[in-house]
Design an enzyme around this catalytic site. Sequence first.
Site, PDB file in Angstrom:
ATOM      1  N   TRP A 113       3.637 -25.988 -30.964  1.00  0.00           N
ATOM      2  CA  TRP A 113       4.797 -25.276 -31.522  1.00  0.00           C
ATOM      3  C   TRP A 113       5.119 -25.953 -32.860  1.00  0.00           C
ATOM      4  O   TRP A 113       5.321 -27.171 -32.896  1.00  0.00           O
ATOM      5  CB  TRP A 113       5.949 -25.431 -30.526  1.00  0.00           C
ATOM      6  N   ASP A 142       8.058 -31.678 -23.324  1.00  0.00           N
ATOM      7  CA  ASP A 142       8.805 -30.507 -23.783  1.00  0.00           C
ATOM      8  C   ASP A 142       8.608 -29.424 -22.723  1.00  0.00           C
ATOM      9  O   ASP A 142       7.509 -28.898 -22.552  1.00  0.00           O
ATOM     10  CB  ASP A 142       8.297 -30.044 -25.156  1.00  0.00           C
ATOM     11  N   LYS A 174      14.422 -19.383 -22.086  1.00  0.00           N
ATOM     12  CA  LYS A 174      13.466 -18.402 -21.562  1.00  0.00           C
ATOM     13  C   LYS A 174      13.791 -18.056 -20.109  1.00  0.00           C
ATOM     14  O   LYS A 174      13.853 -16.895 -19.745  1.00  0.00           O
ATOM     15  CB  LYS A 174      12.031 -18.926 -21.646  1.00  0.00           C
TER      16      LYS A 174
END
Length: 399
Positions: free
Chosen positions: A131, A212, A247
């Site tokens: 990312w 993460d 999410k």
Amino acid sequence: MLFSGLAEVGDDPILQVSTMYKASNDPNKVDLGVGVYKDADGNTAILKSVKKAEQYLVDHQDTKTYLSPAGNPEFNRLVQDMLIGADHPAVGENRVSTYQTPGGTGGVRIGLDFVKACNPNANVWISNPTWPNHTAITKSLGLNPKQYRYYDIKQGVFQYQEMFEDLSGAEEGDVVILHGCCHNASGADLTNAQWDELAAMMLEKGLVPLVDFAYQGFGDGIEEDTYAAKIMSTKLPEALIASSCSKNFAMYRDRAGAITLVSSDATEHKKNASHMLSAVRATYSMPPDHGAAVVAHILGTPALKAEWIAEVDEMRERVKKMRHLFVEKMNEKAPNSGFGYIAEQKGMFSYLTLTAEQIQTLINKHSIFFMGNGRVNVAGLTEKNIDYVTDAVASLFRS
Ligand code: LMR
């Protein structure tokens, strides 16, 4: 003049895709860019469990006075339980704390800010690819980004051996950013046996994990996806876990996330916790309330929690279904196109193994918007657009 002389910087490549999609007038346009879940109609709807919790807050919340830099204590307790379990050894030993942050990004930022307090010159190992914000945050804090090989985009191959080899060259005290599940951007995850092996090597070398964990629930399930976070925080004495509710609660704009700190013992932890909170105070003072209050109400209300888990299961299963449908359609329309790996990968993302020219053709000629390196958000595929997308991809394989 102080404000003149800066060179313009481009948008983050993910946000660029959103801008291009919004600007397109093509009625057939498809958005496979930013990582948001879309339902069968292509909408990013608010979860029913979230709506119920919001109604509860409207009816019962009686103050909007400040929280504290640590945020909502119930949220912190319940999120920590969801990430590593209340029976985690560090809980009983008083050497773990979770702090509410503005989204998972806030968690990564505060986690690395804390690393900077420990060692202003720390090396931060980042997967290649990753990312893009991992590198941006590391650099903006003045830390030293290093790359480890993870996934060969051109060949479509997960590079576990190469990852292991690169990280074996890291030095004691180096931080390693790991994707807790559903690797963003490849969708290729380590097996549990590989996580065990990696944790053992990192322990031996004195490396520190920053997990993460932004897609909990999108791999195999809320509980099933905790393996990496648990193994990294039990086998190693020190760990950071940045987590996100964007999410799995579909609360993207409400910015609910957390950073969890595990220290080697309770005495160190007390000092470390003070640095964490001082980093928060100096950055944004306190996290925003709403998203975390909703999450705390859902996780703390058994019936609502069960309803929410069913909604997460539905989101995950729809993405999996679209992975399989994409592969099935490509096998029919372009039998040698070689996209079978997409059905095996997890979470929202995968790479389309295509040339740069083929990628540009899909974007410019067919208005299928995704990242220039081939990363697609599989959750943007629906039964309504799958034929359009697979026809366009198949056309690349016809001479
Ligand atoms: C993504 O990778 O698309 C998401 O994590 C959204 C973001 O903020 O980049």
